[in-house]
Design an enzyme around this catalytic site. Structure first.
Site, short mmCIF file in Angstrom:
data_model
loop_
_atom_site.label_atom_id
_atom_site.label_comp_id
_atom_site.label_asym_id
_atom_site.label_seq_id
_atom_site.Cartn_x
_atom_site.Cartn_y
_atom_site.Cartn_z
CG ASP A 1 -2.75 3.44 -2.39
OD1 ASP A 1 -3.79 2.78 -2.22
OD2 ASP A 1 -2.17 4.03 -1.46
CD GLU A 2 -5.41 -1.23 -0.41
OE1 GLU A 2 -5.76 -2.34 0.01
OE2 GLU A 2 -6.14 -0.23 -0.40
CG ASP B 1 -1.94 1.05 1.26
OD1 ASP B 1 -3.01 0.80 1.82
OD2 ASP B 1 -1.70 2.14 0.73
CG MET B 2 1.55 3.25 -3.64
SD MET B 2 3.24 2.67 -3.78
CE MET B 2 4.12 4.21 -3.97
#
Ligand code: TTP
Ligand code: MG
Length: 385
Positions: free
Chosen positions: A100-101, A6-7
């Protein structure tokens, strides 16, 4: 083992990277209107208590020096694509679950990239070096714990829950940490003295399902370290379908045939755009009384031409004895796989050849539609009405 990436403060980090004056500053990304909410906050802004979904005016009250930046979704989508490409360089078993995951199934990667921790460290290094962004990674024997782990040491975290540690971790895991358990459900569980996932095991399945339905059964499994959910890459998971509600209900065969043709073309075009073929074709019919009929068929050889999809859809439809008017019709495909993935050849090569010919017609039509718009070229039969 399953990895979850995750970002960190994704949109805000992209902006801080692109505007170095914003580095180490409290930054939020949001819309421009007065009623906008925070899309995300940089970790510097989070120290003031600012978080996603908070109204912007409230965030401004919490931090005077807050920098507010309008979002640029196109840029974030593009960065997301680059991140997913890096992950795809490690394994084909990657499932993107948000912008983002993503999850990655680590089985079989040991020889190429080393231990799970090594893989995670290399992924983090690649993302940082190529994109100038940090992410947090969690690794665990099951999917739901990998996600929880990635959140444990944010930002720039790397957390491993080993097989040995898994059960003691579950024992003390607050129930609200499990994705899908909202505040309301957590409260309800507290009345049963269920505070952690481990507490679930005090109750038999019958009590849990009576209280929480299917979720009760799933929680009991999770509390025993069992998570049936697998990392499912897009081409395996997804189905594509298209349906339309008719302006006027109809029972006219030719009308319905035209709808199925139209929908088959839409579905076929999407399939080819993604470079996929399908093994299963289905139709969905809703009748005037709102009852629903679905039919599907598995093919021996995967197809992607609109004609092949239409022929199967029509065949499925012909087998339905229609006694009422229909109000909705749709065509769907599933069992998707990469066009270039080797599959068992059909025992009837002639059938294959004719499908291939249609596929080249479709490809030509797709190119023309892409250039001049979706309605520029269509089957003559669709113009009859
Ligand atoms: P998240 O991964 O939930 O958040 P994040 O990456 O900003 O921060 P974290 O380090 O905690 O992971 O969401 C990813 C992006 O999705 C986020 O940068 C902005 C967007 N987003 C919204 O637009 N609205 C929201 O309510 C949330 C939660 C996220
Ligand atoms: Mg994030």
């Amino acid at each position: 083992m399953i990895l979850h990436m995750d970002m960190d403060a994704f949109f805000a980090s992209v902006e801080q990277r692109d505007h170095p004056t914003l580095k180490n500053k409290p930054v939020i990304i949001s819309g421009r209107s007065k009623r906008s909410v925070v899309s995300t906050a940089s970790y510097e802004a989070r120290k003031f208590g600012i978080h996603s979904a908070m109204p912007v005016f409230m965030a401004q009250r919490l931090c005077r020096d807050l920098v507010i930046i309008p979002g640029n979704m196109e840029k974030y989508r593009c960065e997301s694509g680059k991140i997913m490409k890096i992950l795809a360089g490690f394994s084909p078993f990657v499932e993107q679950t948000s912008i983002d995951e993503a999850y990655m199934d680590l089985r079989g990667l040991n020889r190429l990239f080393g231990s799970p921790e090594n893989i995670a460290a290399t992924i983090k290094k690649n993302i940082e070096e190529h994109l100038g962004l940090t992410c947090s990674i969690g690794i665990a024997p099951v999917k739901f714990l990998a996600k929880i782990a990635s959140d444990m040491n944010k930002p720039d975290g790397l957390t491993l829950i080993s097989e040995d540690r898994m059960m003691s971790f579950i024992e003390g895991l607050p129930i609200g940490k499990i994705s899908g358990i909202g505040k309301q459900a957590a409260k309800q569980m507290e009345t049963l003295q269920i505070k952690t996932l481990g507490d679930i095991r005090q109750y038999p399945l019958s009590v849990l399902t009576a209280k929480f339905g299917k979720a009760g059964a799933r929680l009991l499994e999770l509390s025993n370290g069992i998570d049936q959910s697998k990392v499912t890459p897009e081409h395996i998971r997804k189905s594509i379908s298209s349906e339309t509600t008719l302006e006027d209900d109809t029972i006219d065969f030719e009308d319905i045939k035209r709808i199925l043709l139209d929908r088959s073309q839409i579905v076929g075009a999407l399939l080819r755009k993604k470079g996929l073929v399908c093994k299963t074709i289905s139709i969905k019919i809703k009748l005037a009384d709102f009852s629903q009929i679905t039919r599907s068929r598995k093919l021996d050889t995967p197809v992607s031409s609109s004609s092949a999809i239409f022929n199967e859809a029509l065949d499925l439809f012909k087998k339905i004895r229609l006694t009422k008017k229909i109000r909705l019709a749709g065509v769907g495909v599933s069992g998707l796989q990469d066009k270039n993935m080797p599959s068992q050849m059909s025992l009837l090569p002639i059938e294959n050849t004719s499908k291939d010919q249609w596929e080249s017609v479709d490809t030509a039509v797709d190119c023309i539609s892409e250039k001049f718009g979706p309605h520029i070229i269509k089957k003559a039969s669709l113009n009859l009405k």
